[in-house]
Every structure is written in C-alpha cells, then in structure tokens.
Write a protein that holds these residues in place. Sequence first.
Motif, PDB file in Angstrom:
ATOM      1  N   LEU A  36       0.834  -1.203   0.000  1.00 47.35           N
ATOM      2  CA  LEU A  36       0.000   0.000   0.000  1.00 47.35           C
ATOM      3  C   LEU A  36       0.869   1.253   0.000  1.00 47.35           C
ATOM      4  CD1 LEU A  36      -2.769  -1.041   2.538  1.00 47.35           C
ATOM      5  CD2 LEU A  36      -2.929  -0.925   0.044  1.00 47.35           C
ATOM      6  N   TRP A  37       0.385   2.243  -0.723  1.00 48.90           N
ATOM      7  CA  TRP A  37       1.077   3.516  -0.865  1.00 48.90           C
ATOM      8  C   TRP A  37       0.135   4.619  -0.430  1.00 48.90           C
ATOM      9  CZ3 TRP A  37       6.058   3.246  -2.834  1.00 48.90           C
ATOM     10  CH2 TRP A  37       6.415   1.989  -3.330  1.00 48.90           C
ATOM     11  N   VAL A  38       0.703   5.742   0.001  1.00 53.18           N
ATOM     12  CA  VAL A  38      -0.142   6.894   0.364  1.00 53.18           C
ATOM     13  C   VAL A  38       0.136   8.031  -0.611  1.00 53.18           C
ATOM     14  CG1 VAL A  38      -0.602   8.651   2.122  1.00 53.18           C
ATOM     15  CG2 VAL A  38      -0.303   6.269   2.791  1.00 53.18           C
ATOM     16  N   GLY A  39      -0.919   8.618  -1.118  1.00 56.50           N
ATOM     17  CA  GLY A  39      -0.800   9.826  -1.932  1.00 56.50           C
ATOM     18  C   GLY A  39      -1.449  10.980  -1.202  1.00 56.50           C
ATOM     19  N   ILE A  40      -0.764  12.114  -1.149  1.00 53.75           N
ATOM     20  CA  ILE A  40      -1.309  13.304  -0.485  1.00 53.75           C
ATOM     21  C   ILE A  40      -1.292  14.466  -1.473  1.00 53.75           C
ATOM     22  CG2 ILE A  40      -1.084  14.939   1.424  1.00 53.75           C
ATOM     23  CD1 ILE A  40       0.313  12.756   3.025  1.00 53.75           C
ATOM     24  N   ASP A  41      -2.455  15.056  -1.687  1.00 50.24           N
ATOM     25  CA  ASP A  41      -2.596  16.218  -2.566  1.00 50.24           C
ATOM     26  C   ASP A  41      -2.791  17.434  -1.664  1.00 50.24           C
ATOM     27  OD1 ASP A  41      -3.277  18.096  -4.461  1.00 50.24           O
ATOM     28  OD2 ASP A  41      -5.214  17.198  -4.966  1.00 50.24           O
ATOM     29  N   LEU A  42      -1.733  18.236  -1.532  1.00 50.92           N
ATOM     30  CA  LEU A  42      -1.780  19.413  -0.656  1.00 50.92           C
ATOM     31  C   LEU A  42      -2.029  20.649  -1.502  1.00 50.92           C
ATOM     32  CD1 LEU A  42      -1.362  20.802   2.118  1.00 50.92           C
ATOM     33  CD2 LEU A  42       1.078  20.903   1.566  1.00 50.92           C
ATOM     34  N   GLY A  43      -3.267  21.128  -1.480  1.00 49.93           N
ATOM     35  CA  GLY A  43      -3.607  22.318  -2.247  1.00 49.93           C
ATOM     36  C   GLY A  43      -3.595  23.551  -1.365  1.00 49.93           C
ATOM     37  N   GLY A  44      -4.005  24.674  -1.937  1.00 46.93           N
ATOM     38  CA  GLY A  44      -4.040  25.908  -1.168  1.00 46.93           C
ATOM     39  C   GLY A  44      -5.172  25.910  -0.160  1.00 46.93           C
ATOM     40  N   THR A  45      -6.238  25.170  -0.435  1.00 45.40           N
ATOM     41  CA  THR A  45      -7.409  25.158   0.438  1.00 45.40           C
ATOM     42  C   THR A  45      -7.633  23.794   1.079  1.00 45.40           C
ATOM     43  OG1 THR A  45      -8.401  26.747  -1.095  1.00 45.40           O
ATOM     44  CG2 THR A  45      -9.865  25.769   0.541  1.00 45.40           C
ATOM     45  N   TRP A  46      -7.516  22.731   0.278  1.00 45.03           N
ATOM     46  CA  TRP A  46      -7.828  21.384   0.755  1.00 45.03           C
ATOM     47  C   TRP A  46      -6.591  20.498   0.758  1.00 45.03           C
ATOM     48  CZ3 TRP A  46     -12.513  20.114   2.705  1.00 45.03           C
ATOM     49  CH2 TRP A  46     -13.574  20.991   2.438  1.00 45.03           C
ATOM     50  N   VAL A  47      -6.539  19.594   1.739  1.00 47.64           N
ATOM     51  CA  VAL A  47      -5.555  18.514   1.708  1.00 47.64           C
ATOM     52  C   VAL A  47      -6.336  17.210   1.583  1.00 47.64           C
ATOM     53  CG1 VAL A  47      -5.405  18.470   4.259  1.00 47.64           C
ATOM     54  CG2 VAL A  47      -3.617  17.386   2.898  1.00 47.64           C
ATOM     55  N   ARG A  48      -5.958  16.411   0.577  1.00 47.41           N
ATOM     56  CA  ARG A  48      -6.621  15.114   0.347  1.00 47.41           C
ATOM     57  C   ARG A  48      -5.590  14.024   0.540  1.00 47.41           C
ATOM     58  NH1 ARG A  48     -10.618  15.949  -4.318  1.00 47.41           N
ATOM     59  NH2 ARG A  48     -10.945  18.178  -4.354  1.00 47.41           N
ATOM     60  N   VAL A  49      -6.029  12.928   1.141  1.00 41.47           N
ATOM     61  CA  VAL A  49      -5.120  11.806   1.404  1.00 41.47           C
ATOM     62  C   VAL A  49      -5.798  10.526   0.923  1.00 41.47           C
ATOM     63  CG1 VAL A  49      -3.805  10.556   3.161  1.00 41.47           C
ATOM     64  CG2 VAL A  49      -4.244  13.009   3.450  1.00 41.47           C
ATOM     65  N   VAL A  52      -5.069   6.132   0.427  1.00 39.87           N
ATOM     66  CA  VAL A  52      -4.246   4.928   0.475  1.00 39.87           C
ATOM     67  C   VAL A  52      -4.581   4.148  -0.786  1.00 39.87           C
ATOM     68  CG1 VAL A  52      -3.678   2.821   1.737  1.00 39.87           C
ATOM     69  CG2 VAL A  52      -4.317   4.891   2.993  1.00 39.87           C
ATOM     70  N   SER A  53      -3.538   3.734  -1.504  1.00 39.40           N
ATOM     71  CA  SER A  53      -3.749   3.157  -2.833  1.00 39.40           C
ATOM     72  C   SER A  53      -2.898   1.908  -3.013  1.00 39.40           C
ATOM     73  CB  SER A  53      -3.341   4.204  -3.880  1.00 39.40           C
ATOM     74  OG  SER A  53      -3.328   3.651  -5.173  1.00 39.40           O
ATOM     75  N   ASP A  54      -3.370   0.995  -3.872  1.00 38.02           N
ATOM     76  CA  ASP A  54      -2.470  -0.077  -4.283  1.00 38.02           C
ATOM     77  C   ASP A  54      -1.637   0.418  -5.470  1.00 38.02           C
ATOM     78  OD1 ASP A  54      -3.923  -0.298  -6.626  1.00 38.02           O
ATOM     79  OD2 ASP A  54      -4.909  -2.161  -6.077  1.00 38.02           O
ATOM     80  N   GLU A  55      -0.751  -0.412  -5.981  1.00 38.35           N
ATOM     81  CA  GLU A  55       0.175   0.078  -7.014  1.00 38.35           C
ATOM     82  C   GLU A  55      -0.499   0.281  -8.366  1.00 38.35           C
ATOM     83  OE1 GLU A  55       3.268  -2.797  -7.154  1.00 38.35           O
ATOM     84  OE2 GLU A  55       2.202  -4.055  -8.591  1.00 38.35           O
ATOM     85  N   ASN A  56      -1.751  -0.153  -8.479  1.00 36.15           N
ATOM     86  CA  ASN A  56      -2.482   0.063  -9.729  1.00 36.15           C
ATOM     87  C   ASN A  56      -3.363   1.314  -9.680  1.00 36.15           C
ATOM     88  OD1 ASN A  56      -1.509  -2.376 -10.976  1.00 36.15           O
ATOM     89  ND2 ASN A  56      -2.831  -3.472  -9.538  1.00 36.15           N
ATOM     90  N   GLY A  57      -3.214   2.083  -8.611  1.00 33.15           N
ATOM     91  CA  GLY A  57      -4.003   3.306  -8.506  1.00 33.15           C
ATOM     92  C   GLY A  57      -5.434   3.062  -8.072  1.00 33.15           C
ATOM     93  N   HIS A  58      -5.684   1.928  -7.434  1.00 32.62           N
ATOM     94  CA  HIS A  58      -7.006   1.695  -6.847  1.00 32.62           C
ATOM     95  C   HIS A  58      -6.986   2.206  -5.417  1.00 32.62           C
ATOM     96  CE1 HIS A  58      -7.080  -1.727  -9.935  1.00 32.62           C
ATOM     97  NE2 HIS A  58      -7.848  -0.751 -10.385  1.00 32.62           N
ATOM     98  N   VAL A  71      -8.038   2.523  -1.761  1.00 33.41           N
ATOM     99  CA  VAL A  71      -8.765   1.679  -0.815  1.00 33.41           C
ATOM    100  C   VAL A  71      -9.286   2.497   0.365  1.00 33.41           C
ATOM    101  CG1 VAL A  71      -7.582  -0.434  -1.463  1.00 33.41           C
ATOM    102  CG2 VAL A  71      -6.602   1.001   0.310  1.00 33.41           C
ATOM    103  N   ALA A  72      -8.821   3.727   0.497  1.00 34.57           N
ATOM    104  CA  ALA A  72      -9.298   4.625   1.551  1.00 34.57           C
ATOM    105  C   ALA A  72      -8.957   6.051   1.138  1.00 34.57           C
ATOM    106  CB  ALA A  72      -8.630   4.291   2.878  1.00 34.57           C
ATOM    107  N   LYS A  73      -9.834   6.970   1.510  1.00 34.54           N
ATOM    108  CA  LYS A  73      -9.631   8.354   1.053  1.00 34.54           C
ATOM    109  C   LYS A  73     -10.282   9.315   2.040  1.00 34.54           C
ATOM    110  CE  LYS A  73     -11.719   9.930  -2.819  1.00 34.54           C
ATOM    111  NZ  LYS A  73     -12.056  10.123  -4.238  1.00 34.54           N
ATOM    112  N   THR A  74      -9.652  10.456   2.272  1.00 34.57           N
ATOM    113  CA  THR A  74     -10.268  11.469   3.122  1.00 34.57           C
ATOM    114  C   THR A  74      -9.740  12.848   2.721  1.00 34.57           C
ATOM    115  OG1 THR A  74     -10.795  12.077   5.413  1.00 34.57           O
ATOM    116  CG2 THR A  74      -8.536  11.432   4.984  1.00 34.57           C
TER     117      THR A  74
END
Length: 339
Positions: free
Chosen positions: A6-19, A21-27, A29-32
């Motif tokens: 499992l990998w974690v991707g974090i998108d840190l924008g100016g207003t929102w932070v999105r996180v 958890v993904s498998d290596e195929n970009g599926h 499995v959890a998001k907030t």
Amino acid sequence: MVKDELWVGIDLGGTWVRVAVSDENGHFVAKTSEKVDKSSAKAISNQMIRLTRFLCKEHGFEVKSLKGVGIAATGPLVQGEGVLIHPTAMPFDSVPITRPISDELDVPSCLINDAAGAALGEKMFGATKGLDNYAYVTISTGIGCGAIVNGTLLLGKDGNAHEVGHIVIDYEGRLTCGCGRRGHWEAYCSGSNIPNFIRMRLKDEPRKTVEESLLFRMVGGDLSRLSAVDLFAAAEKADNISARLVEEIGVLNAIGFANVINAYDPSLITVGGTVTLKNRAMILNPIRKHVKDYALNRIPKIKVTPLGDDVGLYGAVAVALTCISGVDNTRLHDEIPPR
Ligand SMILES: [Zn+2]
C-alpha cells in the motif's frame, strides 16, 4: 489485495488537503480530505500525518506496512529538501514536508509540485498512457502545468520547472498576481483572480450596461462580492456581458496554452482543476478556438482529464511509486531523493 503493498498519496492544495491509500495500480482503498490547517507551518505536516494514521486505523492497515508516501503540493518548493518555500497559498516562509512525515511514520516519502505530479498521474493512470510528449494544465485556485518531454518529466533545479501560471501574458501588468508580480496568466484567469479581471474590465463598460447585467444583479450591485462562479453562472444564462468576459478569459487562456505548446511541443494536453471541471465547454471551447492565433507549433488535442478531482491524488501516488519503488520508467529518479 496484498496489504503490504500500500502507498499513500497526499494532494496538498491551497485550500484542501486530500489523502488516499492506494495499491500500485491506482485503486484507492481509503480516502479522506480536510481544509488545510494553516495555524502554523508545522501544523501542515502534522495534519497529513494525522490523516494518514486515521485512514490506516479506520481501514485496518498497519502504518508500518505502508511502502511510501508521495506528496503533490502547491508550490513553489525545493524538491531536494522536501520543503515548500514561500508558497503562494500559505503565509509561511518555509513549510517542511518530507522530513517530518518520514520521521513520524517511519516510511520513505517524496515531494513534487502538484501539477507535475498530476502529469505523472495522468501517464500512469489516465489519458496519456504510452505518450512521451504531453502536458497537463490545471486551472483552479491557481494555474499550473506539468510537462513530460521525450519521456522525461521536467523538474528544474528546485522542482519548479513548470510554473506557467506565472508567465507574463500582459506586459502592461494591469493586474497583480498572488506571487506579488504583475501581468501573470494566473492573475487574470485563475479561480481566485477572475473577480479582479471582471472588476477591471467592467470599469471600461458603460455604467448602464453594467447595471443592467444579470451579473450585477446576482451580486446585489456589490462588485466586491463577485466570484468566478457568478461569472460562469451568468454567462450560462446568456448574460451578454458575462459571455463576453468568458470569451476574453478564453483568449487569455489561449495565450497561456500557446506558450505551453510552443515550449513543450506536446501531442496531447489534458486539463483539470475546479474552474475547468465545473465549466468544461466555457473554458475549453475558447481555448481551442483562439490558440492557433498564438501558437507556432502544431496544435495538439486539448481535452479534460479523465481523472477529475482526483488527478492530484493520482499524481501523488504516481510520484511515490516512481521515486520510491521505480515501477514507472519516467525519468525522474535521480532528481527526487526519497527521505
Ligand atoms: Zn505570479
């Protein structure tokens, strides 16, 4: 699915932070997501650490089972140090990202400009699979770009190679950008700055024309309340002056896109960001119509990203996969040392 991949991707924008958890195929499995905690520079990494731990706990993953964390963040940044430097959307001189995340979670992490990350996400999971020359442009709170040229993601000495939102499109510099300089594309056409453009332009119009417009009535006659949302809503209802302003913004966007085409010679440009995704035809049609007046190079296809609002998250996962595990062959491994 194997839970130790499992990998974690974090998108840190100016207003929102999105996180995510993904498998290596970009599926995913959890998001907030949450609004960015800007109470201090340290609060920003603390929030990302807390959200990652929360997702792991909620979904029964061990934090130590994570393979790595990719962070795609609003810039500017110093990629090699994993730090944001004077980010335009945050009131701090410096925001450390990768060191606190790796220290607290005990996993490798790496940082990339959000639009550059999105370009990588598009290649791994979106519309540009198999292409060696393409660009991703976001029109959102700000304007950004990521470009892959001959299979190499362009990064630059600090990871800010594609700050196209800050190219000059108006040498008279009538509007000031969030970065403090004048005449930048973003100062006219980004979601947060479109109201400044409208107010500037309405000064040139006869007072009677302005006061009779739907746009003027929508804000109760108080132009300080204008938003980009009001402009596109009024234009959609055939408000004459709003439709003209949308077209003018389209011409300025076409100049920006022509600069991207002339600089990177892409065979496809995908476009994302909230302003684009909520107003697809009103943003893209004027660009397609006018870009040929400004671009020297052959015009590529220009289309909306299929990854929608999640393009930044896909980008963050893609950068983790690329710089930590090396699953993708896009050349950037040497430039982003994971911590
Ligand atoms: Zn600027």
